[in-house]
Write a protein that holds these residues in place. Structure first.
Motif, PDB file in Angstrom:
ATOM      1  N   LEU A   1      51.666  51.694  39.676  1.00 48.02           N
ATOM      2  CA  LEU A   1      50.844  50.342  39.140  1.00 48.02           C
ATOM      3  C   LEU A   1      50.012  49.170  40.260  1.00 48.02           C
ATOM      4  CD1 LEU A   1      51.074  50.693  34.971  1.00 48.02           C
ATOM      5  CD2 LEU A   1      49.742  51.925  36.459  1.00 48.02           C
ATOM      6  N   SER A   2      50.540  49.495  40.823  1.00 55.45           N
ATOM      7  CA  SER A   2      50.367  48.232  41.741  1.00 55.45           C
ATOM      8  C   SER A   2      49.660  48.869  42.955  1.00 55.45           C
ATOM      9  CB  SER A   2      51.539  47.064  42.679  1.00 55.45           C
ATOM     10  OG  SER A   2      52.199  48.328  43.177  1.00 55.45           O
ATOM     11  N   GLU A   3      49.778  49.583  43.555  1.00 58.28           N
ATOM     12  CA  GLU A   3      48.751  50.541  43.912  1.00 58.28           C
ATOM     13  C   GLU A   3      47.474  50.471  43.957  1.00 58.28           C
ATOM     14  OE1 GLU A   3      48.115  52.584  47.714  1.00 58.28           O
ATOM     15  OE2 GLU A   3      49.319  51.459  47.356  1.00 58.28           O
ATOM     16  N   MET A   4      47.574  51.360  42.130  1.00 55.03           N
ATOM     17  CA  MET A   4      45.868  51.658  41.602  1.00 55.03           C
ATOM     18  C   MET A   4      45.298  50.563  41.833  1.00 55.03           C
ATOM     19  SD  MET A   4      45.810  54.480  41.083  1.00 55.03           S
ATOM     20  CE  MET A   4      44.647  54.671  40.220  1.00 55.03           C
ATOM     21  N   GLN A   5      46.170  48.835  41.555  1.00 59.53           N
ATOM     22  CA  GLN A   5      45.497  47.848  41.060  1.00 59.53           C
ATOM     23  C   GLN A   5      44.350  47.183  42.449  1.00 59.53           C
ATOM     24  OE1 GLN A   5      47.157  44.222  39.821  1.00 59.53           O
ATOM     25  NE2 GLN A   5      46.319  43.372  41.424  1.00 59.53           N
ATOM     26  N   LYS A   6      45.535  48.017  43.198  1.00 56.44           N
ATOM     27  CA  LYS A   6      44.706  47.700  45.169  1.00 56.44           C
ATOM     28  C   LYS A   6      43.669  48.524  45.629  1.00 56.44           C
ATOM     29  CE  LYS A   6      47.202  49.231  48.894  1.00 56.44           C
ATOM     30  NZ  LYS A   6      48.459  49.208  49.488  1.00 56.44           N
ATOM     31  N   LEU A   7      43.972  49.595  44.927  1.00 53.94           N
ATOM     32  CA  LEU A   7      42.721  51.080  45.087  1.00 53.94           C
ATOM     33  C   LEU A   7      41.073  49.930  44.547  1.00 53.94           C
ATOM     34  CD1 LEU A   7      44.918  54.138  45.182  1.00 53.94           C
ATOM     35  CD2 LEU A   7      43.729  52.703  47.092  1.00 53.94           C
ATOM     36  N   GLY A   8      41.523  48.848  43.226  1.00 49.30           N
ATOM     37  CA  GLY A   8      40.394  48.842  42.718  1.00 49.30           C
ATOM     38  C   GLY A   8      39.588  47.762  43.570  1.00 49.30           C
ATOM     39  N   ASN A   9      41.133  47.354  44.809  1.00 55.02           N
ATOM     40  CA  ASN A   9      40.350  46.755  45.742  1.00 55.02           C
ATOM     41  C   ASN A   9      39.122  45.289  45.243  1.00 55.02           C
ATOM     42  OD1 ASN A   9      39.813  45.693  48.651  1.00 55.02           O
ATOM     43  ND2 ASN A   9      36.831  46.266  48.450  1.00 55.02           N
ATOM     44  N   GLN A  10      40.362  44.828  43.799  1.00 53.54           N
ATOM     45  CA  GLN A  10      39.970  43.507  43.411  1.00 53.54           C
ATOM     46  C   GLN A  10      40.200  42.145  44.586  1.00 53.54           C
ATOM     47  OE1 GLN A  10      37.723  42.969  40.276  1.00 53.54           O
ATOM     48  NE2 GLN A  10      37.186  45.143  41.236  1.00 53.54           N
ATOM     49  N   SER A  11      38.768  41.382  44.818  1.00 50.92           N
ATOM     50  CA  SER A  11      39.668  40.222  45.683  1.00 50.92           C
ATOM     51  C   SER A  11      40.461  38.852  44.303  1.00 50.92           C
ATOM     52  CB  SER A  11      38.505  39.512  46.174  1.00 50.92           C
ATOM     53  OG  SER A  11      37.483  39.361  45.318  1.00 50.92           O
ATOM     54  N   ALA A  12      40.909  38.467  44.827  1.00 52.01           N
ATOM     55  CA  ALA A  12      42.096  37.026  43.598  1.00 52.01           C
ATOM     56  C   ALA A  12      41.525  35.931  44.237  1.00 52.01           C
ATOM     57  CB  ALA A  12      43.492  37.729  45.083  1.00 52.01           C
ATOM     58  N   ASN A  13      40.207  35.775  43.283  1.00 58.55           N
ATOM     59  CA  ASN A  13      38.712  35.041  42.940  1.00 58.55           C
ATOM     60  C   ASN A  13      38.741  34.287  41.964  1.00 58.55           C
ATOM     61  OD1 ASN A  13      37.129  36.928  42.503  1.00 58.55           O
ATOM     62  ND2 ASN A  13      35.591  36.579  43.945  1.00 58.55           N
ATOM     63  N   LYS A  14      39.380  35.067  40.761  1.00 59.76           N
ATOM     64  CA  LYS A  14      39.702  34.436  39.751  1.00 59.76           C
ATOM     65  C   LYS A  14      40.184  34.665  38.910  1.00 59.76           C
ATOM     66  CE  LYS A  14      38.565  39.100  38.285  1.00 59.76           C
ATOM     67  NZ  LYS A  14      37.233  40.209  37.872  1.00 59.76           N
ATOM     68  N   SER A  15      41.096  33.729  38.439  1.00 59.13           N
ATOM     69  CA  SER A  15      41.850  33.325  37.436  1.00 59.13           C
ATOM     70  C   SER A  15      41.313  33.852  36.004  1.00 59.13           C
ATOM     71  CB  SER A  15      42.779  32.125  36.668  1.00 59.13           C
ATOM     72  OG  SER A  15      42.773  31.333  38.572  1.00 59.13           O
ATOM     73  N   ILE A  16      43.008  34.835  35.427  1.00 61.94           N
ATOM     74  CA  ILE A  16      42.811  35.698  34.211  1.00 61.94           C
ATOM     75  C   ILE A  16      44.121  35.002  33.557  1.00 61.94           C
ATOM     76  CG2 ILE A  16      43.426  37.946  33.286  1.00 61.94           C
ATOM     77  CD1 ILE A  16      41.802  38.684  35.300  1.00 61.94           C
ATOM     78  N   ASP A  17      44.077  34.820  32.152  1.00 61.44           N
ATOM     79  CA  ASP A  17      45.384  34.302  31.528  1.00 61.44           C
ATOM     80  C   ASP A  17      45.952  35.957  30.922  1.00 61.44           C
ATOM     81  OD1 ASP A  17      43.945  35.882  28.952  1.00 61.44           O
ATOM     82  OD2 ASP A  17      43.249  33.536  28.347  1.00 61.44           O
ATOM     83  N   LYS A  18      47.100  35.703  29.936  1.00 58.97           N
ATOM     84  CA  LYS A  18      48.458  36.735  29.981  1.00 58.97           C
ATOM     85  C   LYS A  18      47.678  37.946  28.899  1.00 58.97           C
ATOM     86  CE  LYS A  18      50.611  34.066  26.757  1.00 58.97           C
ATOM     87  NZ  LYS A  18      51.972  33.913  25.875  1.00 58.97           N
ATOM     88  N   TYR A  19      46.024  36.712  28.525  1.00 62.75           N
ATOM     89  CA  TYR A  19      45.576  38.595  27.709  1.00 62.75           C
ATOM     90  C   TYR A  19      44.579  39.289  27.876  1.00 62.75           C
ATOM     91  CZ  TYR A  19      47.986  34.675  24.352  1.00 62.75           C
ATOM     92  OH  TYR A  19      48.578  34.128  23.482  1.00 62.75           O
ATOM     93  N   GLY A  20      44.172  38.961  29.313  1.00 61.83           N
ATOM     94  CA  GLY A  20      43.055  39.303  29.727  1.00 61.83           C
ATOM     95  C   GLY A  20      41.693  39.222  30.107  1.00 61.83           C
ATOM     96  N   ALA A  21      41.013  37.667  29.853  1.00 59.42           N
ATOM     97  CA  ALA A  21      39.697  36.740  29.456  1.00 59.42           C
ATOM     98  C   ALA A  21      40.173  35.895  31.154  1.00 59.42           C
ATOM     99  CB  ALA A  21      40.211  35.927  28.605  1.00 59.42           C
ATOM    100  N   ILE A  22      39.158  35.548  31.201  1.00 62.11           N
ATOM    101  CA  ILE A  22      38.577  35.571  32.072  1.00 62.11           C
ATOM    102  C   ILE A  22      38.364  34.020  32.309  1.00 62.11           C
ATOM    103  CG2 ILE A  22      37.807  35.225  35.023  1.00 62.11           C
ATOM    104  CD1 ILE A  22      35.974  37.844  34.243  1.00 62.11           C
ATOM    105  N   THR A  23      39.540  32.794  32.961  1.00 58.87           N
ATOM    106  CA  THR A  23      39.464  31.747  32.545  1.00 58.87           C
ATOM    107  C   THR A  23      39.152  30.848  33.506  1.00 58.87           C
ATOM    108  OG1 THR A  23      41.845  31.275  33.069  1.00 58.87           O
ATOM    109  CG2 THR A  23      41.313  32.140  31.229  1.00 58.87           C
ATOM    110  N   ARG A  24      39.070  30.913  34.640  1.00 61.80           N
ATOM    111  CA  ARG A  24      38.826  30.563  36.203  1.00 61.80           C
ATOM    112  C   ARG A  24      38.355  30.761  37.097  1.00 61.80           C
ATOM    113  NH1 ARG A  24      42.352  25.285  38.208  1.00 61.80           N
ATOM    114  NH2 ARG A  24      40.373  24.198  39.495  1.00 61.80           N
TER     115      ARG A  24
END
Length: 814
Positions: free
Chosen positions: A581-604
């Motif tokens: 699952l960590s590999e699939m996250q990496k393949l998604g190529n998402q940059s860590a430029n947003k904060s997501i809370d534990k429920y999945g909402a973008i909070t920053r």
């Protein structure tokens, strides 16, 4: 109970009328990944095409004739694979084939974000010693020694408290703990950016500067050190099946194993000979399988943990060398010990463990002797024997994945090529076994079949990374999708993932059965052959089988507490999925430029940029609209406005003007529904059907202002109050869930003097600026309201002009 039975009856009646289904990966698909759904039917249905529809507008967005028939499979008369890999659009969709419609699903590159960390929820819940989920301790008296060759030491106390409970019972094993610990370390090594830091070393909420996955790995490593306290002194097991005397929380465990030992549990000394407390005995022939696991995990841990625990890591190096030499001295396997029942881990191979240990020691010391040993061990077992087989005994070939082959495949070319071929050979065997069924599922349906699925998708992923060969990419995708609902039952095999879909809700666990605690993140055992299920001891279903339509001799799965064979989560299986699952996250190529809370909402947003996202919501009141609009225009600031359908119907001119001025106008629900309980947030108060209908009604209002879904994909939940389930529902509609950044109390501008949480406008203004001084507002979602109750006469929007001036003076832009 009456309500539950009524719902089950209703659910059963719907399924009784339905004859065809479209199975999909409920989590969704990466934009450029292989995407295949499976159509199954109880009827002899011929299909030649399918369509994909936008989940919010129902508009047809893609049509295809890329279908392939696989005929009868299991409980179904016909089956087809529906390939839509060419469709790469981001959003929320569903598939329609004739009268059959799939559940909603997402296509996006962030669908796997946070999923590997999600698995750690279950790992923390499985902790023995201190349990952070229960905020209490258990099994602190462990343990007393059994089978020690020195009579003076046999039956004496040894400190082996800690580690993880193996599954829903509370036994603890060296083989599964060592494998789980190695897998956690391996996942971090491969994809460190996929893991966050939200918990401390004890598993409690709060950062400690160390990724959570390494906190968890060290928890396992600490216990392994206790189970190998001295050179050639090793213990393989803590407790035995006398544990199976009834379900209870681990903190309520009162099972006694001896009359004079209190609540201490037996620790089984590794003798290299058969063991068993009562009637049944294992077939142990040596120590190398366990010694090899100790050695590989110690050696690998010393490399991965050194940046965080340098002295601790040094200690692991000598432990690894000693354990490896012990394994070479006494080849053969150590199996777990049975007691009252004939079930135990019947491990029959050890060369994979010794290969992995040897190659890790080579990586530590760069000594050719270790590499030669690894090659010799690896060549003696080219593929893990279960691959391509119809069956195997319980944990007979363990671990189910030989990571030693992966490390050998990355050595010098004269060695690596042969081990790459070994990896391919194992995959090919599974491919040949599964290529003729619609799910391309060549995994034997034996106990813990999902663990074998996890092993195979990991091997496929690592093989492609090593060689670039994509021959088995579709099988890998199919097995991955199997775990998330593209299977005969249409259910995910991971508890609570995705929360807005079908996943195990009634697993074989005391946590859920007795206390209704969720056990998020646990990978359940998985489907088994009907012939195995019918012969198991002590199986009783406690509820009507909601999957009865889909059961067959090919495979059986029940989401029922009574089915310990297919619906019990396992600690090692869960840990073994973290890499993938960590590999699939990496393949998604998402940059860590947003904060997501534990429920999945973008909070920053991006915390590296001095940009503030200014947000306004509106439902009943609009008294600030003119002042806010004028102020924003004065400062050339663009803001986001989230309105309910009721607001847009009541104040259409305001909405029209804001859109004309170039501001973002988006969804805040239609009727401002309360989605979940204020005190028990995971208790959802509405159904998915109500949720979807309400959101669709809002977008119908947005459309009247010329605002399409494509222009308004960000959604702010009503009350800014939501849970993981409702966020998942929104995502399946192709929406991004947005919420405010906490810390400034800007959102308290709605409060009235009669409320306990009332804040004056001066107080809010000061809190915003003081927070900026102490921290920063980079990427902040600063939430305000376009109007407030008349009872609040101190309107904060009158301070908006000064606030924007001050923040711009501090270098921020909007």
């Amino acid at each position: 109970m009456k309500k539950t039975l009524l719902l089950l009856f209703f659910y059963t009646q719907i399924f009784a009328q339905q004859k065809s289904w479209v199975r999909i990966n409920q989590l969704g698909y990466l934009e450029k990944s292989i995407k295949v759904a499976v159509f199954v039917s109880k009827e002899n249905t011929a299909i030649s095409q399918f369509s994909i529809h936008d989940a919010l507008t129902d508009k047809v967005v893609f049509q295809s004739k890329n279908v392939k028939s696989f005929g009868k499979y299991g409980a179904f008369s016909t089956s087809y694979r529906l390939n839509f890999s060419d469709f790469k659009s981001k959003g929320g969709f569903y598939i329609k084939v004739g009268n059959a419609t799939s559940p909603n699903f997402r296509i996006a590159n962030d669908i796997y974000d946070g999923t590997a960390d999600y698995l750690l929820r279950y790992m923390r819940q499985q902790r023995s010693g201190y349990n952070p989920f229960l905020k209490d301790s258990c099994h602190r008296e462990d343990g007393f020694i059994v089978y020690h060759p020195d009579p003076k030491k046999d039956s004496t106390y040894i400190d082996v408290s800690g580690g993880w409970h193996d599954a829903s019972d509370y036994l603890q094993y060296l083989p599964t703990t060592a494998n789980a610990t190695f897998q956690l370390l391996f996942a971090y090594k491969q994809n460190p950016k996929s893991f966050g830091d939200k918990h401390d070393a004890w598993g409690n909420e709060g950062k400690n500067g160390i990724p959570d996955i390494l906190d968890e790995a060290k928890w396992g490593m600490d216990w392994l050190l206790k189970m190998n306290p001295a050179k050639n002194e090793m213990y393989n097991q803590l407790a035995d099946d006398r544990d199976h005397m009834g379900m209870r929380l681990p903190t309520k465990d009162t099972q006694k194993y001896a009359t004079n030992k209190g609540l201490a549990r037996p620790a089984y000394f590794i003798t290299g000979k058969p063991q068993g407390a009562f009637k049944y005995q294992n077939r142990t022939q040596g120590v190398a399988s366990s010694a090899g696991k100790f050695a590989s995990t110690f050696a690998f841990g010393s490399q991965i943990l050194k940046d965080f625990y340098p002295e601790y890591s040094q200690k692991l190096i000598q432990k690894a060398k000693d354990a490896y030499e012990f394994g070479k001295q006494f080849p053969g396997t150590t199996q777990t010990a049975p007691c009252r029942a004939p079930y135990f881990y019947e491990e029959d191979n050890f060369v994979d463990d010794m290969e992995l240990a040897a190659v890790q020691l080579h990586d530590l010391f760069n000594q050719t002797d270790y590499l030669a040993d690894a090659a010799q061990f690896g060549k003696s077992e080219p593929t893990t024997p279960w691959m391509g087989s119809d069956t195997a005994r319980h944990y007979q070939w363990y671990p189910f994945l030989n990571l030693g082959h992966y490390f050998m495949a990355n050595q010098s070319e004269n060695i690596s090529q042969q081990f790459r071929e070994f990896k391919k050979l194992g995959i090919e065997k599974v491919w040949q076994r599964g290529k003729n069924n619609p799910f391309l599922h060549g995994i034997p349906h034996i106990w813990c079949s999902n663990n074998y699925v996890s092993a195979m998708i990991t091997q496929c992923s690592l093989y492609e990374k090593t060689t670039g060969d994509k021959t088995y990419a579709e099988m890998e995708a199919s097995l991955r999708d199997w775990l998330f609902g593209c299977n005969p039952w249409g259910t995910s095999m991971i508890c609570g993932l995705p929360d807005g879909g079908v996943s195990p809700r009634d697993p074989h666990s005391a946590f859920t059965h007795l206390n209704h605690y969720r056990i998020d993140g646990g990978l359940v055992d998985g489907p088994i052959y009907g012939s195995i299920w019918s012969k198991l001891i002590g199986i009783t279903l406690y509820q009507p089988d909601e999957f009865a339509e889909f059961q067959s001799n090919v495979a059986v799965y029940h989401d029922d507490y009574g089915d310990y064979s297919s619906n019990e989560p396992t600690m090692d299986g869960t840990a073994s999925l973290t890499y993938y699952l960590s590999e699939m996250q990496k393949l998604g190529n998402q940059s860590a430029n947003k904060s997501i809370d534990k429920y999945g909402a973008i909070t920053r947003g991006n915390e590296d940029s001095k940009k503030i996202n200014l947000i306004f919501t509106g439902h009943e009141y609009a008294d600030g609209a003119a002042i806010i609009s004028k102020t924003l225009k004065k400062h050339s600031v663009k803001a986001s406005f989230y309105f309910t359908g009721d607001f847009m119907r009541q104040f259409p001119q305001i909405v029209k003007q804001l859109k004309t001025d170039g501001h973002y106008v988006g969804c805040h629900s239609d009727k401002h529904l309360l989605y979940c309980d204020w005190t028990k947030r995971d208790s959802t108060l509405i159904s998915e059907e109500q949720f979807v209908a309400d959101i669709k009604a809002n977008y119908q209002e947005l459309a009247k202002f010329g605002i399409s879904k494509e222009q308004a994909k960000d959604f702010m939940p009503p009350y800014e109050w939501y849970n993981q389930q409702t966020v998942d529902w929104a995502k399946k509609l192709g929406l991004n869930v947005i919420s405010f950044t906490s810390g400034t109390s800007s959102n308290a501008d709605y409060t009235t003097p009669s409320m306990k949480n009332y804040l004056s406008s001066d107080a809010i203004y000061d809190k915003i600026l003081n927070y900026e001084k102490t921290n920063n507002l980079n990427g902040f979602n600063l939430l305000l309201h376009i109007g407030t109750d008349p009872a609040r006469t101190d309107k904060f929007y009158n301070k908006l002009d000064n606030l924007i001036k001050e923040l711009k003076a501090r270098g921020y832009w909007f």
